[in-house]
Design an enzyme around this catalytic site. Structure first.
Site, PDB file in Angstrom:
ATOM      1  N   THR A  69      -7.420  -9.472   1.228  1.00  0.00           N
ATOM      2  CA  THR A  69      -7.240  -7.941   1.819  1.00  0.00           C
ATOM      3  C   THR A  69      -6.768  -7.765   3.217  1.00  0.00           C
ATOM      4  O   THR A  69      -6.219  -8.660   3.797  1.00  0.00           O
ATOM      5  CB  THR A  69      -8.961  -7.303   1.614  1.00  0.00           C
ATOM      6  OG1 THR A  69      -8.896  -5.827   1.738  1.00  0.00           O
ATOM      7  CG2 THR A  69      -9.652  -7.928   2.701  1.00  0.00           C
ATOM      8  N   LYS A  73      -2.452  -8.869   2.762  1.00  0.00           N
ATOM      9  CA  LYS A  73      -1.951  -8.594   1.355  1.00  0.00           C
ATOM     10  C   LYS A  73      -0.503  -9.017   1.255  1.00  0.00           C
ATOM     11  O   LYS A  73       0.007  -9.250   0.267  1.00  0.00           O
ATOM     12  CB  LYS A  73      -2.304  -7.214   0.866  1.00  0.00           C
ATOM     13  CG  LYS A  73      -3.827  -7.014   0.645  1.00  0.00           C
ATOM     14  CD  LYS A  73      -3.880  -5.805  -0.068  1.00  0.00           C
ATOM     15  CE  LYS A  73      -5.262  -5.714  -0.255  1.00  0.00           C
ATOM     16  NZ  LYS A  73      -5.883  -4.311  -0.936  1.00  0.00           N
ATOM     17  N   ASP A 109      -5.453  -4.524  -7.561  1.00  0.00           N
ATOM     18  CA  ASP A 109      -5.723  -3.264  -6.914  1.00  0.00           C
ATOM     19  C   ASP A 109      -5.212  -1.999  -7.614  1.00  0.00           C
ATOM     20  O   ASP A 109      -5.481  -1.055  -8.328  1.00  0.00           O
ATOM     21  CB  ASP A 109      -4.893  -2.810  -5.647  1.00  0.00           C
ATOM     22  CG  ASP A 109      -5.771  -3.598  -4.500  1.00  0.00           C
ATOM     23  OD1 ASP A 109      -6.983  -3.745  -4.661  1.00  0.00           O
ATOM     24  OD2 ASP A 109      -5.293  -4.093  -3.498  1.00  0.00           O
ATOM     25  N   ALA A 134      -0.944   7.235   2.037  1.00  0.00           N
ATOM     26  CA  ALA A 134       0.181   6.245   1.731  1.00  0.00           C
ATOM     27  C   ALA A 134       0.347   4.680   2.418  1.00  0.00           C
ATOM     28  O   ALA A 134       1.129   4.019   2.631  1.00  0.00           O
ATOM     29  CB  ALA A 134       1.895   6.514   1.953  1.00  0.00           C
ATOM     30  N   GLY A 136      -2.387   0.951   2.033  1.00  0.00           N
ATOM     31  CA  GLY A 136      -2.608  -0.139   1.170  1.00  0.00           C
ATOM     32  C   GLY A 136      -3.004   0.404  -0.172  1.00  0.00           C
ATOM     33  O   GLY A 136      -2.350  -0.015  -1.246  1.00  0.00           O
TER      34      GLY A 136
HETATM   35  P1  NAD Z   1      -5.064   2.428   5.096  1.00  0.00           P
HETATM   36  O1  NAD Z   1      -5.502   2.692   6.404  1.00  0.00           O
HETATM   37  O2  NAD Z   1      -3.954   1.453   4.610  1.00  0.00           O
HETATM   38  O3  NAD Z   1      -4.142   3.906   4.773  1.00  0.00           O
HETATM   39  C1  NAD Z   1      -4.514   5.115   5.001  1.00  0.00           C
HETATM   40  C2  NAD Z   1      -3.653   6.009   5.048  1.00  0.00           C
HETATM   41  O4  NAD Z   1      -4.187   7.437   5.264  1.00  0.00           O
HETATM   42  C3  NAD Z   1      -2.873   5.901   6.353  1.00  0.00           C
HETATM   43  O5  NAD Z   1      -1.292   5.915   6.157  1.00  0.00           O
HETATM   44  C4  NAD Z   1      -3.133   7.134   7.305  1.00  0.00           C
HETATM   45  O6  NAD Z   1      -2.320   7.595   7.809  1.00  0.00           O
HETATM   46  C5  NAD Z   1      -3.433   8.355   6.005  1.00  0.00           C
HETATM   47  N1  NAD Z   1      -4.400   9.516   6.233  1.00  0.00           N
HETATM   48  C6  NAD Z   1      -5.441   9.456   6.894  1.00  0.00           C
HETATM   49  N2  NAD Z   1      -5.995  10.580   7.152  1.00  0.00           N
HETATM   50  C7  NAD Z   1      -5.250  11.309   6.618  1.00  0.00           C
HETATM   51  C8  NAD Z   1      -5.006  12.735   6.105  1.00  0.00           C
HETATM   52  N3  NAD Z   1      -6.236  13.490   6.472  1.00  0.00           N
HETATM   53  N4  NAD Z   1      -3.945  13.110   5.468  1.00  0.00           N
HETATM   54  C9  NAD Z   1      -3.006  12.704   5.193  1.00  0.00           C
HETATM   55  N5  NAD Z   1      -2.943  11.053   5.238  1.00  0.00           N
HETATM   56  C10 NAD Z   1      -4.041  10.549   5.957  1.00  0.00           C
HETATM   57  O7  NAD Z   1      -6.275   2.494   4.188  1.00  0.00           O
HETATM   58  P2  NAD Z   1      -6.381   1.939   2.923  1.00  0.00           P
HETATM   59  O8  NAD Z   1      -6.375   0.360   2.788  1.00  0.00           O
HETATM   60  O9  NAD Z   1      -5.344   2.514   1.857  1.00  0.00           O
HETATM   61  O10 NAD Z   1      -7.735   2.739   2.376  1.00  0.00           O
HETATM   62  C11 NAD Z   1      -7.810   4.032   2.203  1.00  0.00           C
HETATM   63  C12 NAD Z   1      -9.228   4.525   1.403  1.00  0.00           C
HETATM   64  O11 NAD Z   1      -9.414   3.769   0.125  1.00  0.00           O
HETATM   65  C13 NAD Z   1     -10.567   3.836   2.304  1.00  0.00           C
HETATM   66  O12 NAD Z   1     -11.344   4.682   2.090  1.00  0.00           O
HETATM   67  C14 NAD Z   1     -10.727   2.592   1.569  1.00  0.00           C
HETATM   68  O13 NAD Z   1     -12.163   2.169   1.661  1.00  0.00           O
HETATM   69  C15 NAD Z   1     -10.419   2.937   0.122  1.00  0.00           C
HETATM   70  N6  NAD Z   1     -10.086   2.110  -0.768  1.00  0.00           N
HETATM   71  C16 NAD Z   1     -10.683   1.899  -2.186  1.00  0.00           C
HETATM   72  C17 NAD Z   1     -10.489   0.901  -3.104  1.00  0.00           C
HETATM   73  C18 NAD Z   1     -11.068   0.930  -4.318  1.00  0.00           C
HETATM   74  O14 NAD Z   1     -11.237   0.053  -4.945  1.00  0.00           O
HETATM   75  N7  NAD Z   1     -11.882   2.214  -4.617  1.00  0.00           N
HETATM   76  C19 NAD Z   1      -9.681  -0.215  -2.542  1.00  0.00           C
HETATM   77  C20 NAD Z   1      -8.998  -0.041  -1.485  1.00  0.00           C
HETATM   78  C21 NAD Z   1      -9.143   0.739  -0.558  1.00  0.00           C
END
Ligand code: NAD
Length: 292
Positions: A69, A73, A109, A134, A136
């Site tokens: 993670t 990745k 994922d 946009a 991970g």
């Molecule tokens: P990340 O930090 O890689 O990406 C999040 C993106 O969201 C960033 O690019 C940020 O600029 C953008 N962002 C934040 N607030 C925003 C808003 N209000 N409007 C527009 N863009 C915004 O994080 P990630 O790893 O992609 O994780 C995101 C969420 O997904 C987390 O809550 C994580 O727990 C969840 N997640 C869930 C699963 C699952 O299996 N359900 C898997 C991975 C991540």
């Protein structure tokens, strides 16, 4: 005696991850001696530069596989002997299988989101989708949508460059798709035309309360898919239900990514429903503790 199955998760800040208990409980219910170790780079005083040594070490110590993670990745790819085609196309690996000394990279994922989507939003129109986030998770979700008949994907992220990079890499993989990067202020106009909305930012988690989408923009003919799963029910999901929209929670993605990795590690089909019940229990307990 059955051989033990030893797996692990490499990343940073992963102490509270619910993936280890999900794997271990399912392993035990399948009659396996299943051990799933956390390898937190921060706690070990290590960095991404130590990944090759860790991956080699896990293989040499007889680990069956690893989940990978943030922030590893992409970096892990250089440590592997082989990638399955979708992981290669995505350029991200969250699951590594050690098979006869070879390290093979997968990405569950996107399969996790895809299976959850197929189960929870079957039959839903998905030609035009707006996706918030946009990062991970967003990359995996977008890939899954574009393999499922989404032809117009609108990406919105506070970090415009991140959305641009994701759009560029997806455009190369899906040349027939139309990918737009739009400003967050233009969400209302783009949503008005969309079949569905996917939320892939951290908004809605305990540390980021609230919703990234004003409730007034939600409507009955717009489905809403969430990736946040801690809590399982977010402000966005509640508002979407209130507006009469079909909804899909993030818990299913978390379960299916773990279930797909479990199958890759063991060759056994896990009981995803049972894993979901376990996740619900774990998150519920976490929420109870937070209000105590
Ligand atoms: P990340 O930090 O890689 O990406 C999040 C993106 O969201 C960033 O690019 C940020 O600029 C953008 N962002 C934040 N607030 C925003 C808003 N209000 N409007 C527009 N863009 C915004 O994080 P990630 O790893 O992609 O994780 C995101 C969420 O997904 C987390 O809550 C994580 O727990 C969840 N997640 C869930 C699963 C699952 O299996 N359900 C898997 C991975 C991540």
């Amino acid at each position: 005696m059955t051989d033990s199955v030893v797996c692990g998760l490499i990343g940073t800040g992963i102490g509270p991850s619910l993936t280890p208990p999900m794997h271990e409980a399912e392993g035990s219910r399948q009659g396996l001696a299943y051990v799933y170790r956390i390898v937190d780079l921060d706690l070990l005083g290590l960095t991404v530069a130590d990944l090759p040594r860790l991956v080699r070490g896990a293989r040499d110590l007889g680990f069956r596989g690893l989940n990978i993670t943030h922030p590893c990745k992409q970096a892990v790819i250089e440590c592997l002997d082989e990638l399955v085609p979708d992981a290669a196309r995505l350029g991200a690996v969250n699951t590594v299988l050690f098979d006869e000394g070879r390290a093979i990279g997968y990405n569950t994922d996107w399969t996790g989101f895809g299976r959850n989507f197929d189960r929870g939003l079957s039959g839903a129109r998905r030609e035009r989708v707006v996706q918030l986030g946009a990062g991970g998770a967003g990359a995996a979700v977008a890939y899954a949508l574009l393999t499922r008949e989404t032809r117009n994907l609108v990406l919105i992220d506070h970090e415009h460059d991140r959305a641009r990079r994701l759009a560029d890499s997806l455009a190369a993989l899906f040349p027939a798709a139309r990918l737009e990067i739009v400003d967050p202020a233009d969400l209302p106009a783009w949503l008005a035309d969309a079949d569905g909305l996917v939320h892939a930012t951290p908004m809605g988690m305990a540390g980021h309360p609230g919703s990234a989408v004003p409730a007034a923009l939600l409507r009955p003919d717009l489905w809403v898919a969430e990736v946040v799963y801690r809590p399982l029910d977010t402000e966005l999901l509640r508002a979407a239900r209130g507006a009469g929209a079909r909804t899909l929670g993030g818990g299913g993605m978390a379960v299916y990514q773990a279930a797909d990795a479990f199958r890759i590690f063991t060759g056994i089909e896990p009981d995803a429903g049972r894993m979901y019940a376990h996740l619900t229990d774990l998150v519920g307990r976490e929420e109870l503790e937070a209000v105590r």
